[in-house]
Design an enzyme around this catalytic site. Structure first.
Site, PDB file in Angstrom:
ATOM      1  N   TRP A 146      -9.172  -7.986  -2.530  1.00  0.00           N
ATOM      2  CA  TRP A 146      -8.511  -9.227  -2.116  1.00  0.00           C
ATOM      3  C   TRP A 146      -7.003  -9.025  -2.184  1.00  0.00           C
ATOM      4  O   TRP A 146      -6.455  -8.803  -3.252  1.00  0.00           O
ATOM      5  CB  TRP A 146      -8.933 -10.399  -2.997  1.00  0.00           C
ATOM      6  CG  TRP A 146      -8.224 -11.695  -2.626  1.00  0.00           C
ATOM      7  CD1 TRP A 146      -7.737 -12.037  -1.392  1.00  0.00           C
ATOM      8  CD2 TRP A 146      -7.931 -12.787  -3.497  1.00  0.00           C
ATOM      9  NE1 TRP A 146      -7.151 -13.282  -1.434  1.00  0.00           N
ATOM     10  CE2 TRP A 146      -7.269 -13.772  -2.719  1.00  0.00           C
ATOM     11  CE3 TRP A 146      -8.169 -13.032  -4.847  1.00  0.00           C
ATOM     12  CZ2 TRP A 146      -6.826 -14.978  -3.262  1.00  0.00           C
ATOM     13  CZ3 TRP A 146      -7.739 -14.238  -5.390  1.00  0.00           C
ATOM     14  CH2 TRP A 146      -7.077 -15.196  -4.605  1.00  0.00           C
ATOM     15  N   ARG A 147      -6.355  -9.080  -1.018  1.00  0.00           N
ATOM     16  CA  ARG A 147      -4.900  -8.960  -0.925  1.00  0.00           C
ATOM     17  C   ARG A 147      -4.273 -10.336  -1.126  1.00  0.00           C
ATOM     18  O   ARG A 147      -4.136 -11.123  -0.203  1.00  0.00           O
ATOM     19  CB  ARG A 147      -4.536  -8.366   0.430  1.00  0.00           C
ATOM     20  CG  ARG A 147      -4.729  -6.850   0.526  1.00  0.00           C
ATOM     21  CD  ARG A 147      -3.599  -6.102  -0.186  1.00  0.00           C
ATOM     22  NE  ARG A 147      -2.324  -6.481   0.395  1.00  0.00           N
ATOM     23  CZ  ARG A 147      -1.779  -5.901   1.466  1.00  0.00           C
ATOM     24  NH1 ARG A 147      -2.392  -4.883   2.042  1.00  0.00           N
ATOM     25  NH2 ARG A 147      -0.631  -6.311   1.945  1.00  0.00           N
ATOM     26  N   GLU A 193       6.476  -2.366  -0.325  1.00  0.00           N
ATOM     27  CA  GLU A 193       5.419  -1.369  -0.118  1.00  0.00           C
ATOM     28  C   GLU A 193       4.394  -1.832   0.909  1.00  0.00           C
ATOM     29  O   GLU A 193       3.222  -1.468   0.842  1.00  0.00           O
ATOM     30  CB  GLU A 193       4.756  -1.026  -1.453  1.00  0.00           C
ATOM     31  CG  GLU A 193       5.754  -0.458  -2.455  1.00  0.00           C
ATOM     32  CD  GLU A 193       5.158   0.534  -3.427  1.00  0.00           C
ATOM     33  OE1 GLU A 193       4.040   1.037  -3.188  1.00  0.00           O
ATOM     34  OE2 GLU A 193       5.822   0.821  -4.435  1.00  0.00           O
ATOM     35  N   HIS A 208       3.239   3.502  -1.981  1.00  0.00           N
ATOM     36  CA  HIS A 208       3.064   3.414  -0.534  1.00  0.00           C
ATOM     37  C   HIS A 208       4.371   3.708   0.193  1.00  0.00           C
ATOM     38  O   HIS A 208       5.434   3.274  -0.234  1.00  0.00           O
ATOM     39  CB  HIS A 208       2.582   2.013  -0.129  1.00  0.00           C
ATOM     40  CG  HIS A 208       1.268   1.640  -0.725  1.00  0.00           C
ATOM     41  ND1 HIS A 208       1.124   1.309  -2.057  1.00  0.00           N
ATOM     42  CD2 HIS A 208       0.027   1.549  -0.176  1.00  0.00           C
ATOM     43  CE1 HIS A 208      -0.149   1.039  -2.305  1.00  0.00           C
ATOM     44  NE2 HIS A 208      -0.831   1.182  -1.185  1.00  0.00           N
ATOM     45  N   LYS A 265      -3.193   6.379  -6.769  1.00  0.00           N
ATOM     46  CA  LYS A 265      -3.289   6.216  -5.323  1.00  0.00           C
ATOM     47  C   LYS A 265      -1.938   6.445  -4.662  1.00  0.00           C
ATOM     48  O   LYS A 265      -0.915   5.967  -5.143  1.00  0.00           O
ATOM     49  CB  LYS A 265      -3.775   4.799  -4.984  1.00  0.00           C
ATOM     50  CG  LYS A 265      -3.770   4.473  -3.499  1.00  0.00           C
ATOM     51  CD  LYS A 265      -4.045   2.977  -3.256  1.00  0.00           C
ATOM     52  CE  LYS A 265      -3.946   2.631  -1.781  1.00  0.00           C
ATOM     53  NZ  LYS A 265      -4.006   1.169  -1.541  1.00  0.00           N
ATOM     54  N   GLN A 299      -6.948   1.873   9.562  1.00  0.00           N
ATOM     55  CA  GLN A 299      -8.223   1.644   8.889  1.00  0.00           C
ATOM     56  C   GLN A 299      -9.369   1.671   9.904  1.00  0.00           C
ATOM     57  O   GLN A 299      -9.280   1.086  10.971  1.00  0.00           O
ATOM     58  CB  GLN A 299      -8.203   0.309   8.145  1.00  0.00           C
ATOM     59  CG  GLN A 299      -7.375   0.351   6.873  1.00  0.00           C
ATOM     60  CD  GLN A 299      -7.321  -0.978   6.149  1.00  0.00           C
ATOM     61  OE1 GLN A 299      -7.759  -2.003   6.668  1.00  0.00           O
ATOM     62  NE2 GLN A 299      -6.769  -0.976   4.949  1.00  0.00           N
TER      63      GLN A 299
END
Length: 251
Positions: A47-48, A86, A143, A170, A236
């Site tokens: 969930w962003r 980011e 990022h 990540k 994506q």
């Protein structure tokens, strides 16, 4: 490379796990998207919250996180507050960043949280310790939506995340040519082979980066983010296609 167990899901071994982002702006959109994601072959849901129109209310974020968890049952919920620096939707002060995550942690409204390693180190350390006290895993991330930094820089960022006690590290960068792709894969493979390394997510964004999203298992990447309806980053792959490709490559 260390494994991470969350709600019966083991991350860091075997086929990369598939995560799908939810990017709705209001409660109704978000819950509808959650149900759509649950009908897809995903292992965990992200969930962003930077898309959420009630982001200024940490309590509203935590309450909706708990509602999402009730819907997705045993699938882990990753809550991510991505800042504009980011690739997120808006600039966020350190105070707001801390308030949102602290409320989410206190309410146990997530199984995993994503913390940007570029934020204040004391803040990241405090949130990580609090998350671990409450049984919540931590992804630390970095990022770059414009370029692929040098391998030495990426490895330094991963080393910092490891030192700050992330459960999963990540990096997501934008490749522009084959050399950039080789940098991503080299960093991924090198870090994954280090003694004491954490589970790692390596992402190449955009069209060129798709090869990274589907080839992660060979080089040690443990999660691939796919889209259900809307995407949260360029490149994506739709989750059904992603599942088919990852399954084929895993056999």
């Amino acid at each position: 490379m260390a494994e991470v167990k969350v709600n019966g899901l083991t991350i860091g071994t075997g086929m990369p796990k598939i995560a799908a982002p939810v990017v709705g702006t209001n409660k109704e959109e978000i819950l509808a998207a959650v149900r759509q994601v649950c009908a897809s072959p995903v292992d965990l849901l992200e969930w962003r919250v930077d898309f959420f129109d009630q982001l200024t209310s940490p309590t509203a974020v935590a309450e909706l996180g708990l509602a999402i968890k009730r819907i997705i049952a045993n699938r882990p919920l990753l809550i991510t507050l991505r800042t504009s620096a980011e690739g997120g939707q808006q600039p966020i002060s350190s105070e707001s960043y801390q308030e949102v995550y602290q409320r989410v942690i206190e309410a146990c409204a997530a199984d995993i949280i994503d913390l940007e390693v570029a934020r204040d180190q004391q803040l990241i350390t405090a949130l990580t310790e609090k998350a671990h006290e409450n049984g919540i895993k931590v992804i630390m991330s970095s990022h770059d939506f414009t370029k692929t930094p040098a391998a030495t820089e990426l490895l330094a960022r991963l080393g910092k995340m490891t030192a700050l006690n992330a459960d999963i590290v990540k990096f997501a960068v934008m490749p522009h040519n084959r050399d950039d792709l080789l940098t991503i894969l080299t960093v991924n493979a090198h870090y994954a082979a280090l003694p004491g390394s954490k589970s790692i997510i390596a992402i190449g964004m955009g069209r060129l980066g798709k090869i990274i999203r589907v080839g992660g298992e060979t080089f040690g990447s443990c999660i691939s983010f796919g889209s259900v309806g809307q995407s949260s980053a360029p490149g994506q792959v739709e989750v059904h296609q992603l599942h088919e490709i990852l399954t084929e490559l895993h056999q």
